[in-house]
Enzyme design. Sequence first.
Site, mmCIF file in Angstrom:
data_model
loop_
_atom_site.group_PDB
_atom_site.id
_atom_site.type_symbol
_atom_site.label_atom_id
_atom_site.label_comp_id
_atom_site.label_asym_id
_atom_site.label_seq_id
_atom_site.Cartn_x
_atom_site.Cartn_y
_atom_site.Cartn_z
ATOM 1 N N ARG A 8 100.139 126.042 1.207
ATOM 2 C CA ARG A 8 99.176 127.094 1.564
ATOM 3 C C ARG A 8 99.864 128.229 2.295
ATOM 4 O O ARG A 8 100.026 129.332 1.766
ATOM 5 C CB ARG A 8 98.029 126.488 2.403
ATOM 6 C CG ARG A 8 96.794 127.391 2.530
ATOM 7 C CD ARG A 8 96.902 128.456 3.607
ATOM 8 N NE ARG A 8 97.140 127.904 4.927
ATOM 9 C CZ ARG A 8 97.400 128.644 5.990
ATOM 10 N NH1 ARG A 8 97.500 129.976 5.887
ATOM 11 N NH2 ARG A 8 97.622 128.098 7.182
ATOM 12 N N HIS B 282 107.516 129.477 13.887
ATOM 13 C CA HIS B 282 108.308 130.210 12.908
ATOM 14 C C HIS B 282 109.724 130.354 13.457
ATOM 15 O O HIS B 282 109.932 130.338 14.672
ATOM 16 C CB HIS B 282 107.679 131.577 12.627
ATOM 17 C CG HIS B 282 106.439 131.497 11.802
ATOM 18 N ND1 HIS B 282 106.228 132.267 10.682
ATOM 19 C CD2 HIS B 282 105.337 130.715 11.916
ATOM 20 C CE1 HIS B 282 105.045 131.982 10.148
ATOM 21 N NE2 HIS B 282 104.493 131.046 10.892
ATOM 22 N N CYS C 143 103.944 135.566 7.240
ATOM 23 C CA CYS C 143 102.559 135.958 7.479
ATOM 24 C C CYS C 143 102.345 137.311 6.816
ATOM 25 O O CYS C 143 103.002 138.288 7.182
ATOM 26 C CB CYS C 143 102.246 136.047 8.971
ATOM 27 S SG CYS C 143 100.543 136.579 9.299
ATOM 28 N N HIS D 281 102.971 125.076 15.747
ATOM 29 C CA HIS D 281 103.299 125.731 14.472
ATOM 30 C C HIS D 281 104.288 126.852 14.779
ATOM 31 O O HIS D 281 103.906 127.949 15.193
ATOM 32 C CB HIS D 281 102.007 126.294 13.868
ATOM 33 C CG HIS D 281 102.169 126.917 12.522
ATOM 34 N ND1 HIS D 281 101.491 126.469 11.416
ATOM 35 C CD2 HIS D 281 102.911 127.960 12.096
ATOM 36 C CE1 HIS D 281 101.805 127.212 10.360
ATOM 37 N NE2 HIS D 281 102.674 128.134 10.760
#
Length: 312
Positions: A27, A222, A253, A220
């Site tokens: 996703r 990055h 993103c 989460h």
Amino acid sequence: MTPRTLPMTVPAQDLPPRVRIHEVGARDGLQNEKAVVPTEVKAEFIHRLAASGLTSIEATSFVHPKWVPQLADAEDLFPRLDDIEGVALPVLVPNERGLDRALALGAGRIAVFGSATETFAARNLNRTVDESLAMFEPVVARAKADKVHVRGYLSMCFGDPWEGPVPVHQVVRVAKALMDLGCDELSLGDTIGVATPGHVQDLLSELNEEGVRTDTIGVHFHDTYGQALSNTLAALQHGVTTVDASAGGLGGCPYAKSATGNLATEDLVWMLDGLGIETGVDLDALTATSVWLAEQLGRPSPSRTVRALSVR
């Protein structure tokens, strides 16, 4: 290929014995691809991820196709996953229309996606932070009434490309509001990858002080500045046992151009294997999956572990 004997397992003190990896590549990863990946490739990708031992795989998003055309095939994709057993397949829903679409297909887990900052809320949701919370309220209430598990994503928890540093108290306010709506778990997003370990532990401590339990929190990260693994370790030291990651390091993103790839699942598993922390994931099978997907995408995987293991 010779049998892999590394990494050597050397446990560290005061770390959880097991970590649940919440796989977001199908996703969060694929939605950032410039080209639309065929539905059959997405389905095969998710099946391969499940076969590698991952038990929580975010499948798709029921956002309007105008905003995320890469995931416009959600209604076609989700039924192709019916034969996957014992694996949670959450889907992202932005509002009640998205929830309707997800429930119609029998989704048992959903996620809503909020922002800790006003600028990102405006750009990503076309609403203020409080307006977005009001939009999520009926979504969460209806999902819980149908016994659907709800994850609350909170982005820009450590820094925002337009607003700069985000005060911890500001993040805590929105995080607590999401949990007060009835979310079962909260994922703290370092959307542009600017967090550092002390910042991570400070935010987790402040959340605990405001009543948000560690066992409801996921992280989460990055890897924009190469800090994703060190930040993950800081979260594990605090007691966090849910970590988001993306196979092959896919993602970014679409609404924050400074955001680079997610923490690669393979890099995470390598570290956890070395620490003796159980994940249930077969690293070799997962690496083979990312190599296969990289071939479908026509470019090499950015994961360091994938690159190292694929040339053995």
